[in-house]
Write an enzyme that holds these catalytic residues in place. Structure first.
Site, PDB file in Angstrom:
ATOM      1  N   GLY A   1       0.345  -0.873   0.027  1.00 48.07           N
ATOM      2  CA  GLY A   1       0.387   0.179  -0.172  1.00 48.07           C
ATOM      3  C   GLY A   1       0.853   0.983  -0.422  1.00 48.07           C
ATOM      4  O   GLY A   1      -0.246   2.768  -0.504  1.00 48.07           O
TER       5      GLY A   1
ATOM      6  N   ASN B   1      -3.161  -2.361  13.926  1.00 51.07           N
ATOM      7  CA  ASN B   1      -2.851  -4.126  14.201  1.00 51.07           C
ATOM      8  C   ASN B   1      -1.370  -4.218  13.583  1.00 51.07           C
ATOM      9  O   ASN B   1      -0.762  -4.824  13.940  1.00 51.07           O
ATOM     10  CB  ASN B   1      -4.066  -4.841  13.707  1.00 51.07           C
ATOM     11  CG  ASN B   1      -4.551  -4.874  14.918  1.00 51.07           C
ATOM     12  OD1 ASN B   1      -4.349  -4.712  15.512  1.00 51.07           O
ATOM     13  ND2 ASN B   1      -5.986  -5.406  14.931  1.00 51.07           N
TER      14      ASN B   1
ATOM     15  N   ASP C   1      -5.491   0.113  -1.687  1.00 53.13           N
ATOM     16  CA  ASP C   1      -6.681  -1.170  -2.573  1.00 53.13           C
ATOM     17  C   ASP C   1      -7.682  -1.616  -2.242  1.00 53.13           C
ATOM     18  O   ASP C   1      -7.983  -1.648  -1.178  1.00 53.13           O
ATOM     19  CB  ASP C   1      -5.451  -2.956  -3.438  1.00 53.13           C
ATOM     20  CG  ASP C   1      -5.028  -3.036  -1.884  1.00 53.13           C
ATOM     21  OD1 ASP C   1      -5.167  -2.695  -0.648  1.00 53.13           O
ATOM     22  OD2 ASP C   1      -5.954  -4.475  -1.729  1.00 53.13           O
TER      23      ASP C   1
ATOM     24  N   LYS D   1      -7.386   6.758  10.601  1.00 55.26           N
ATOM     25  CA  LYS D   1      -8.615   7.036  11.291  1.00 55.26           C
ATOM     26  C   LYS D   1      -8.603   6.975  12.324  1.00 55.26           C
ATOM     27  O   LYS D   1      -8.444   6.498  13.109  1.00 55.26           O
ATOM     28  CB  LYS D   1      -9.056   5.671  10.712  1.00 55.26           C
ATOM     29  CG  LYS D   1      -9.169   5.478   8.933  1.00 55.26           C
ATOM     30  CD  LYS D   1     -10.384   4.158   8.391  1.00 55.26           C
ATOM     31  CE  LYS D   1      -9.832   4.033   7.393  1.00 55.26           C
ATOM     32  NZ  LYS D   1     -10.707   2.248   7.154  1.00 55.26           N
TER      33      LYS D   1
ATOM     34  N   ASP E   1      -4.775   2.719  10.752  1.00 56.28           N
ATOM     35  CA  ASP E   1      -6.410   1.729  11.204  1.00 56.28           C
ATOM     36  C   ASP E   1      -7.398   2.164  12.253  1.00 56.28           C
ATOM     37  O   ASP E   1      -6.763   2.317  13.116  1.00 56.28           O
ATOM     38  CB  ASP E   1      -6.979   0.942   9.721  1.00 56.28           C
ATOM     39  CG  ASP E   1      -8.562   0.464  10.133  1.00 56.28           C
ATOM     40  OD1 ASP E   1      -9.394   1.659  10.655  1.00 56.28           O
ATOM     41  OD2 ASP E   1      -8.910   0.277   8.951  1.00 56.28           O
TER      42      ASP E   1
HETATM   43  P1  IMP Z   1      -4.295  -1.803  10.738  1.00 51.97           P
HETATM   44  O1  IMP Z   1      -3.670  -3.159  10.497  1.00 51.97           O
HETATM   45  O2  IMP Z   1      -6.379  -1.225  11.307  1.00 51.97           O
HETATM   46  O3  IMP Z   1      -4.030  -0.712  11.129  1.00 51.97           O
HETATM   47  O4  IMP Z   1      -4.325  -1.441   8.184  1.00 51.97           O
HETATM   48  C1  IMP Z   1      -3.442  -1.061   7.861  1.00 51.97           C
HETATM   49  C2  IMP Z   1      -3.292  -1.566   6.432  1.00 51.97           C
HETATM   50  O5  IMP Z   1      -5.267  -2.446   6.593  1.00 51.97           O
HETATM   51  C3  IMP Z   1      -3.002  -0.753   5.711  1.00 51.97           C
HETATM   52  O6  IMP Z   1      -1.951  -0.469   5.271  1.00 51.97           O
HETATM   53  C4  IMP Z   1      -3.912  -0.724   4.622  1.00 51.97           C
HETATM   54  O7  IMP Z   1      -2.891  -1.711   3.788  1.00 51.97           O
HETATM   55  C5  IMP Z   1      -5.533  -1.559   5.238  1.00 51.97           C
HETATM   56  N1  IMP Z   1      -6.512  -0.644   5.024  1.00 51.97           N
HETATM   57  C6  IMP Z   1      -6.276  -0.147   6.298  1.00 51.97           C
HETATM   58  N2  IMP Z   1      -7.734   0.104   5.352  1.00 51.97           N
HETATM   59  C7  IMP Z   1      -7.978   1.144   4.598  1.00 51.97           C
HETATM   60  C8  IMP Z   1      -9.349   1.209   3.913  1.00 51.97           C
HETATM   61  O8  IMP Z   1      -9.560   2.770   4.045  1.00 51.97           O
HETATM   62  N3  IMP Z   1      -8.019   1.619   2.622  1.00 51.97           N
HETATM   63  C9  IMP Z   1      -7.254   0.121   1.541  1.00 51.97           C
HETATM   64  N4  IMP Z   1      -6.936  -0.380   2.976  1.00 51.97           N
HETATM   65  C10 IMP Z   1      -6.753  -0.452   4.010  1.00 51.97           C
HETATM   66 MG    MG Z   2      -1.181  -1.846   3.760  1.00 54.08          MG
END
Ligand code: IMP
Ligand code: MG
Length: 174
Positions: free
Chosen positions: A45, A105, A158, A130, A102
């Site tokens: 990403g 994790n 994506d 977020k 987000d």
């Molecule tokens: P986390 O582990 O929940 O913080 O999410 C991080 C990963 O989830 C990011 O590096 C993205 O690859 C994916 N992700 C989280 N939110 C989005 C979104 O709104 N659109 C696309 N990918 C997301």
């Molecule tokens: Mg990612």
């Protein structure tokens, strides 16, 4: 022929706004580091953000990467570490570059793994955050934009592997 643009309903952050913010973000980063740095990209990403950000940074740098998969479609799953390619990090100033914070994790996993390499400093730059969900135990020193809790694509992000090539950040068409 359909295009990736046909699948989005609303541009949230246009190209020129991203460009301007990346240069001010680079100035924030430049103010913090005197010497050489190691940039660790969280793939896939962060590729577009990475390539624009590093060209705004004047430092001597090396680049490493780690791949983490954490989404199936738009549903979060437990993040899993994939391939890793890193220069020697011990005693170095390391900057993680990721696309979005987000639940945290993914970055918690990445930060914990990299801390084990005993860098001199470890900081994180993320294009998006977020804020409603980002947990306090996962620090991100450099944040491009805080966004609402919605699923976005483009500029590296994506949905099921697609839409990374859009030059703007957009909401997916429902
Ligand atoms: P986390 O582990 O929940 O913080 O999410 C991080 C990963 O989830 C990011 O590096 C993205 O690859 C994916 N992700 C989280 N939110 C989005 C979104 O709104 N659109 C696309 N990918 C997301
Ligand atoms: Mg990612």
């Amino acid at each position: 022929m359909g295009s990736a643009n046909d699948d989005v309903s609303r541009v949230l952050i246009p190209e020129n706004v991203i460009r301007d913010r990346i240069s001010s973000l680079a100035a924030e980063i430049e103010a913090v580091y005197d010497g050489d740095i190691i940039v660790v990209a969280v793939l896939t990403g962060s590729v577009v953000f990475l390539s624009d950000l590093i060209r705004c940074l004047p430092h001597r740098m090396e680049i490493g990467y780690i791949t983490v998969s954490s989404y199936k479609g738009d549903l979060p799953t437990e993040p899993r570490l994939g391939s890793v390619s890193l220069p020697e990090l011990r005693g170095r100033d390391v900057l993680i570059v990721d696309d979005i914070l987000d639940t945290g994790n993914t970055l918690r996993l990445v930060q914990g793994m990299l801390r084990g390499h005993e860098p001199r400093t470890l900081r994180t730059a993320t294009l998006l955050r977020k804020p409603s969900k980002a947990p306090p135990d996962v620090p991100a020193e450099f944040v491009g934009f805080d966004i609402e809790d919605m699923f976005v694509v483009g500029y590296g992000l994506d949905f099921e592997g697609r839409h990374r090539n859009l030059p703007h950040i957009s909401e997916l068409r429902a």
